[in-house]
Scaffold this active site. Sequence first.
Site, PDB file in Angstrom:
ATOM      1  N   TRP A  77      68.318 -16.043  94.860  1.00 24.13           N
ATOM      2  CA  TRP A  77      66.980 -15.901  94.276  1.00 24.13           C
ATOM      3  C   TRP A  77      66.477 -14.512  94.648  1.00 24.13           C
ATOM      4  CZ3 TRP A  77      64.045 -18.700  90.949  1.00 24.13           C
ATOM      5  CH2 TRP A  77      64.464 -20.006  90.668  1.00 24.13           C
TER       6      TRP A  77
ATOM      7  N   ARG B 192      64.587  29.179  72.280  1.00 22.02           N
ATOM      8  CA  ARG B 192      64.407  28.136  71.272  1.00 22.02           C
ATOM      9  C   ARG B 192      63.221  28.427  70.352  1.00 22.02           C
ATOM     10  NH1 ARG B 192      63.743  22.732  73.249  1.00 22.02           N
ATOM     11  NH2 ARG B 192      64.902  22.024  71.438  1.00 22.02           N
TER      12      ARG B 192
ATOM     13  N   CYS C 212      56.923  16.578  91.521  1.00 16.39           N
ATOM     14  CA  CYS C 212      57.214  15.442  92.405  1.00 16.39           C
ATOM     15  C   CYS C 212      58.307  15.787  93.420  1.00 16.39           C
ATOM     16  CB  CYS C 212      57.660  14.232  91.581  1.00 16.39           C
ATOM     17  SG  CYS C 212      56.476  13.743  90.320  1.00 16.39           S
TER      18      CYS C 212
END
Length: 475
Positions: free
Chosen positions: A447, A81, A54
């Site tokens: 609002w 790992r 992205c």
Amino acid sequence: MSMSGGRGGTERLVVIGGDAAGMSAASQARRLRGPGELEIVAFERGHFTSYSACGIPYWVGGDVPDRDRLIARTPEEHRARGIDLRLCTEVTEIDVAGQRVRARDVDLGAESWTSYDKLVIATGARPVRPDLPGVNAPGVHGVQTLDDGQALLDTLTRSRGRRAVVVGAGYIGVEMAEALINRGYEVTVVNRGKEPMATLDPDMGRLVHEAMEGLGITMVNDAEVVGMPTGADGRVRAVATRDAEYPADVVVLGIGVRPETALAEAAGLPLGGRRGLLTDLAMRVRGHENIWAGGDCVEVLDLVSGQERHIALGTHANKHGQVIGTNVGGGYATFPGVVGTAVSKVCDLEIARTGLREKDAHRVGLRFETVTVESTSRAGYYPGASPMTVKMLAERRTGRLLGVQIVGREGAAKRVDIAAVALTAGMTVEGMTALDLGYAPPFSPVWDPVLVAARKAAAKVRDGEGARQRPGDGT
């Protein structure tokens, strides 16, 4: 062949695809099970792992200064790992009955089989390349992987001309158009739809169209590309439609992506209507106990329409990977589905959507009301308040929220998260009007624009219901 793919009774997990879903799955499985319990082999046909696709338009455009900023975890970090990660190695066949995969070294061509006890398919998606004359010519680029992004940058660096044509005006097309403007190109976007951003309704896409033209981008809508003429050197020189020809020194394809599922299909695994793999809630491939799939190669449940759909987003891919890794590692997790939330921007115009568009609601047979409101990002009297347009769809009679689209300036896009939560919770627009949202003049009018739309939608649902219930109306 031994029942176990691993050494000395250790189970072996094989992962096909080294980006978000695949490496999230591998990493999560490793957290739960050590190397002595689970051997993990991951194949990636490209040069990079665990990166942000992205972010590619922002790297190409110069907002992100270098490629390595997009890499979340390097191959060396994965190997440290205890994950046997094999780059530039493409899996060419899945033997489901034999529980093994055939892989080919991209550079050397050597092939070998690797057995598995558990398999994760995370092959992603590929850019749509229409079968048109010249579409594979030098200078025509898709932008799905870091390798793609690097190839495009190499072309931009070598190109003497400054004319770019982007084919398609979805998220990638719009973001790449801006990136090319930022690099000093003259940009034309050729789009098949009535307006850019087909993920929006056309009335909202019109706002994006105006912003793109304000940026200096030439928008050509309602145009069907018929070919990409090449010069004497074989390179692309233009994009041709039925009506015109647009000169191009570089062409970027932003037509969208399709699930990369040729491997899975050849292996007889189940695909949906969009050619994405079908899984259960645990992301296990339907009908296969020891095969999982996630990321851009799968179809997922749309919680609003109740139908399967294909959405290629890093947010989903990472969640899929976490779920798969937990299940492979001996735990239990599920991915319930999506509501279709996405955000983007053109210059300072923010674009957001979640849930269903009008045509989506029509397609699944829902009857609905729509409202569109104009509001501001902050209290109107507070400095920096900017206009915002919110469109909302609500189901007739029930008032259930069906979808929201927002186009505006600063503070517009992330407001769609309010609607995403409301959709996930199955809220009505009436119920939304009571939401206790954060308010202060620098952040919102008293609002919030989303709640203004909810109030208007609730009133329209009530009015419509009242009209239908009046005597003599035939209902």
